[in-house]
Design a protein around this motif. Structure first.
Motif, PDB file in Angstrom:
ATOM      1  N   UNK A 193       0.781  -1.371  -0.193  1.00 55.22           N
ATOM      2  CA  UNK A 193      -0.156  -0.017  -0.076  1.00 55.22           C
ATOM      3  C   UNK A 193       0.745   1.125   0.163  1.00 55.22           C
ATOM      4  N   UNK A 194       2.028   1.220   0.617  1.00 48.45           N
ATOM      5  CA  UNK A 194       3.015   2.281   0.655  1.00 48.45           C
ATOM      6  C   UNK A 194       3.571   2.765  -0.997  1.00 48.45           C
ATOM      7  N   UNK A 195       3.223   1.982  -2.050  1.00 52.18           N
ATOM      8  CA  UNK A 195       3.364   2.358  -3.211  1.00 52.18           C
ATOM      9  C   UNK A 195       2.365   2.954  -4.052  1.00 52.18           C
ATOM     10  N   UNK A 196       1.215   2.993  -3.500  1.00 55.80           N
ATOM     11  CA  UNK A 196      -0.095   3.464  -4.079  1.00 55.80           C
ATOM     12  C   UNK A 196       0.241   5.088  -4.377  1.00 55.80           C
ATOM     13  N   UNK A 197       0.593   5.923  -3.407  1.00 58.84           N
ATOM     14  CA  UNK A 197       0.677   7.230  -3.884  1.00 58.84           C
ATOM     15  C   UNK A 197       1.839   7.466  -5.023  1.00 58.84           C
ATOM     16  N   UNK A 198       2.996   6.791  -4.946  1.00 57.29           N
ATOM     17  CA  UNK A 198       4.115   6.694  -5.879  1.00 57.29           C
ATOM     18  C   UNK A 198       3.548   6.417  -7.301  1.00 57.29           C
ATOM     19  N   UNK A 199       2.686   5.477  -7.453  1.00 63.10           N
ATOM     20  CA  UNK A 199       2.111   4.893  -8.554  1.00 63.10           C
ATOM     21  C   UNK A 199       1.446   6.114  -9.232  1.00 63.10           C
ATOM     22  N   UNK A 200       0.248   6.347  -8.215  1.00 64.46           N
ATOM     23  CA  UNK A 200      -0.745   7.578  -8.634  1.00 64.46           C
ATOM     24  C   UNK A 200      -0.192   8.869  -8.993  1.00 64.46           C
ATOM     25  N   UNK A 201       1.115   9.234  -8.403  1.00 63.13           N
ATOM     26  CA  UNK A 201       1.806  10.336  -8.793  1.00 63.13           C
ATOM     27  C   UNK A 201       2.302  10.294 -10.225  1.00 63.13           C
ATOM     28  N   UNK A 202       2.918   9.063 -10.352  1.00 59.74           N
ATOM     29  CA  UNK A 202       3.560   8.978 -11.884  1.00 59.74           C
ATOM     30  C   UNK A 202       2.304   8.776 -12.929  1.00 59.74           C
ATOM     31  N   UNK A 203       1.291   8.137 -12.754  1.00 59.67           N
ATOM     32  CA  UNK A 203       0.145   8.103 -13.604  1.00 59.67           C
ATOM     33  C   UNK A 203      -0.533   9.628 -13.791  1.00 59.67           C
ATOM     34  N   UNK A 204      -0.733  10.334 -12.785  1.00 59.11           N
ATOM     35  CA  UNK A 204      -1.263  11.630 -12.788  1.00 59.11           C
ATOM     36  C   UNK A 204      -0.450  12.487 -13.798  1.00 59.11           C
TER      37      UNK A 204
ATOM     38  N   UNK B 279      -8.385   2.295  -0.131  1.00 58.44           N
ATOM     39  CA  UNK B 279      -9.395   1.426  -0.925  1.00 58.44           C
ATOM     40  C   UNK B 279      -8.240  -0.005  -1.162  1.00 58.44           C
ATOM     41  N   UNK B 280      -8.928  -1.085  -1.497  1.00 59.29           N
ATOM     42  CA  UNK B 280      -8.076  -2.362  -1.367  1.00 59.29           C
ATOM     43  C   UNK B 280      -7.591  -2.703  -2.725  1.00 59.29           C
ATOM     44  N   UNK B 281      -8.289  -1.971  -3.946  1.00 61.37           N
ATOM     45  CA  UNK B 281      -7.855  -2.245  -5.451  1.00 61.37           C
ATOM     46  C   UNK B 281      -7.853  -3.696  -5.624  1.00 61.37           C
ATOM     47  N   UNK B 282      -8.954  -4.328  -5.695  1.00 63.11           N
ATOM     48  CA  UNK B 282      -9.008  -5.796  -6.238  1.00 63.11           C
ATOM     49  C   UNK B 282      -8.548  -5.893  -7.519  1.00 63.11           C
ATOM     50  N   UNK B 283      -8.740  -4.793  -8.303  1.00 64.35           N
ATOM     51  CA  UNK B 283      -7.960  -4.834  -9.797  1.00 64.35           C
ATOM     52  C   UNK B 283      -6.619  -4.544  -9.903  1.00 64.35           C
ATOM     53  N   UNK B 284      -6.172  -4.134  -8.757  1.00 64.26           N
ATOM     54  CA  UNK B 284      -4.378  -3.866  -8.573  1.00 64.26           C
ATOM     55  C   UNK B 284      -4.147  -2.722  -9.255  1.00 64.26           C
ATOM     56  N   UNK B 285      -2.795  -2.937  -9.729  1.00 62.98           N
ATOM     57  CA  UNK B 285      -2.327  -1.590 -10.361  1.00 62.98           C
ATOM     58  C   UNK B 285      -3.134  -1.192 -11.578  1.00 62.98           C
ATOM     59  N   UNK B 286      -3.460  -2.161 -12.331  1.00 60.05           N
ATOM     60  CA  UNK B 286      -4.256  -1.706 -13.455  1.00 60.05           C
ATOM     61  C   UNK B 286      -5.606  -0.837 -13.381  1.00 60.05           C
ATOM     62  N   UNK B 287      -6.338  -1.346 -11.904  1.00 65.00           N
ATOM     63  CA  UNK B 287      -7.414  -0.289 -11.687  1.00 65.00           C
ATOM     64  C   UNK B 287      -6.908   0.953 -10.955  1.00 65.00           C
ATOM     65  N   UNK B 288      -5.827   0.832 -10.449  1.00 63.77           N
ATOM     66  CA  UNK B 288      -5.357   2.242 -10.042  1.00 63.77           C
ATOM     67  C   UNK B 288      -5.123   3.190 -11.091  1.00 63.77           C
ATOM     68  N   UNK B 289      -4.370   2.783 -12.175  1.00 65.89           N
ATOM     69  CA  UNK B 289      -3.915   3.288 -13.352  1.00 65.89           C
ATOM     70  C   UNK B 289      -5.365   3.982 -13.834  1.00 65.89           C
TER      71      UNK B 289
END
Length: 470
Positions: free
Chosen positions: A317-328, A353-363
């Motif tokens: 979960x600590x990677x969520x903000x990094x992935x979000x910033x990159x995609x933003x 959020x628990x992101x059942x679709x993982x990185x693809x759903x977050x992106x």
């Protein structure tokens, strides 16, 4: 090969005599040594200091050493764990090795053998760190700094230096193809093709033609000669996505191709040679498919000299903000949006959020949020899809209102109690009742329990032992 004499060794054992003997042995090796008499103190020392080897007892006053292995190894450069136990337990030995322990040794132990074991573990550690520091593994598209993803990156860099086949497992959307491309791009085959085969969309009728190609007139509609994807991968990598969907009818012929690197296109009398490496990906349990006669065991062995398991996003979960910033940043450039930043409450909602679709759903979520807010400057939680906001809110209300829970009445938390049950204790209680019920229903048949629960054999044994279910 020498070993680093400044390396520290940690002994976790509640027997003072054993600790004294082990300490003297380590000191004879001119190594630093520290000790702890219970699991809690041992884990605290592992957080504070860097140790190269841990001598770990199984039965400790406050817990089971085997159950602590995963946590101890959850570091970019974890120590090697040598289990020392007075108990004869084949299941425990299997569990220890499958969990990543260096060795499992029964007491009383030969001091000479233990010395050799420690020295070899130190040599391996030093060799591994030197190799990791000397390799530049380029993977710009893989974002994250969590221990879970750092371990995967480190292992992927080792895999890239080999030419053996690879099986990448993980839930949908965890980045299996990204890792496959990174391994290819960092390998000796980087100048060859990275050829993708999506096994989930190939019909059984045409899969041989797609993989091996065909001659003109080989079947109705074959109006010209066509090379297959196996031929296109010559000198490069063949990536089989969703390999669990590979039809049983083609598995035997593909096994032969893996063994001999030769195949015959449909309608041809000549064999064609292709030198390729196979990287496979799946979100299915192939071992279970083998037990159900849905996947050939000999093919599976050929596909997984290396197995890389990618963690779901909820485990990093600590990677969520990094992935979000990159995609933003990417989405704003793509949509020429005026957006300047993501608000703290937007990030907090993403991490809740628990992101059942993982990185693809977050992106996709970031992409949609940016696309629908191009004229604004800040993304707020309100910009998230209603479905995600509703689930986050539902989870938060459920936590605050235990009476609305569908758990059994004995597991509910009464607001009038002075000391409500802890979340961890609640989970363990529900898990114990589930396993007891399942064990009873299946009359203790382990294979049946594994199939019904979806747990691996090692995990099932560990949980049965933990809850004292005989």
């Amino acid at each position: 090969m020498k070993y680093d004499k400044t390396a520290n060794i940690l002994i976790i054992d509640d027997d003072e005599g054993v600790v004294h003997t082990m300490s003297r042995l380590v000191q004879d090796l001119e190594l630093g040594v520290d000790s702890a008499h219970n699991l809690k103190d041992g884990l605290e020392k592992l957080e504070q200091y860097d140790f190269r080897v841990v001598l770990l007892d199984v039965h400790l006053p406050d817990g089971n050493g085997l159950q602590a292995i995963d946590g101890i190894l959850d570091k970019p450069f974890p120590p090697q764990i040598i289990i020392l136990t007075a108990y004869s337990d084949p299941d425990g030995a299997e569990l220890a090795i499958e969990s990543g322990a260096w060795d499992y040794i029964q007491k009383p132990v030969s001091l000479r053998d233990l010395k050799l074991c420690i020295i070899r573990a130190l040599q391996y550690q030093e060799q591994k760190q030197k190799a990791a520091s000397s390799v530049n593994f380029e993977a710009d598209n893989i974002v994250g700094t969590s221990p879970a993803i750092s371990q995967c990156m480190s292992y992927a860099s080792q895999i890239a230096r080999s030419d053996a086949n690879v099986l990448i497992t993980g839930e949908t959307g965890t980045g299996k193809e990204l890792f496959a491309k990174a391994i290819h791009n960092n390998s000796a085959r980087r100048n060859g093709n990275f050829t993708v085969v999506d096994c989930s969309i190939l019909t059984e009728t045409f899969i041989e033609s797609v993989l091996f190609g065909h001659e003109k007139g080989a079947f109705t509609g074959a109006d010209r000669k066509r090379s297959g994807l196996v031929a296109l991968a010559n000198g490069g990598t063949l990536f089989l996505d969703e390999v669990g969907e590979l039809p049983e009818s083609i598995q035997s012929s593909f096994l032969r191709v893996l063994q001999e690197k030769k195949f015959r296109p449909l309608g041809s009398e000549k064999e064609v040679y292709s030198d390729f490496r196979v990287i496979c990906a799946t979100n299915k349990n192939l071992d279970q498919m083998v037990s159900e006669n849905l996947f050939r065991p000999d093919l599976l062995y050929r596909l997984k000299p290396f197995t890389l398991e990618l963690p779901p996003l909820r485990k990093r979960i600590e990677d969520v903000s990094l992935i979000a910033a990159s995609q933003f940043k990417l989405s704003c450039a793509q949509h020429t949006a005026k957006l300047e930043e993501m608000s703290p409450d937007f990030i907090e909602s993403l991490e809740a959020y628990d992101w059942p679709g993982n990185i693809r759903e977050l992106v996709n979520t970031i992409e949609n949020s940016v696309a629908s807010s191009q004229s604004e400057k800040i993304l707020f939680s309100f910009h998230l899809p209603q479905r995600i906001r509703a689930q986050i809110k539902r989870a938060s209300i459920k936590k605050k209102d235990p009476e609305s829970s569908s758990l059994p009445s004995e597991c509910k938390i009464s607001p009038v109690k002075a000391e409500p049950i802890k979340y961890k204790d609640l989970i363990e209680k529900v898990e114990r009742e589930y396993l007891k019920s399942l064990y009873s229903q299946m009359n203790g048949e382990i294979k049946t329990i594994i199939k019904a629960s979806g747990l691996s054999r090692a995990v099932l044994y560990r949980k049965l032992k933990k809850h004292h279910i005989q």
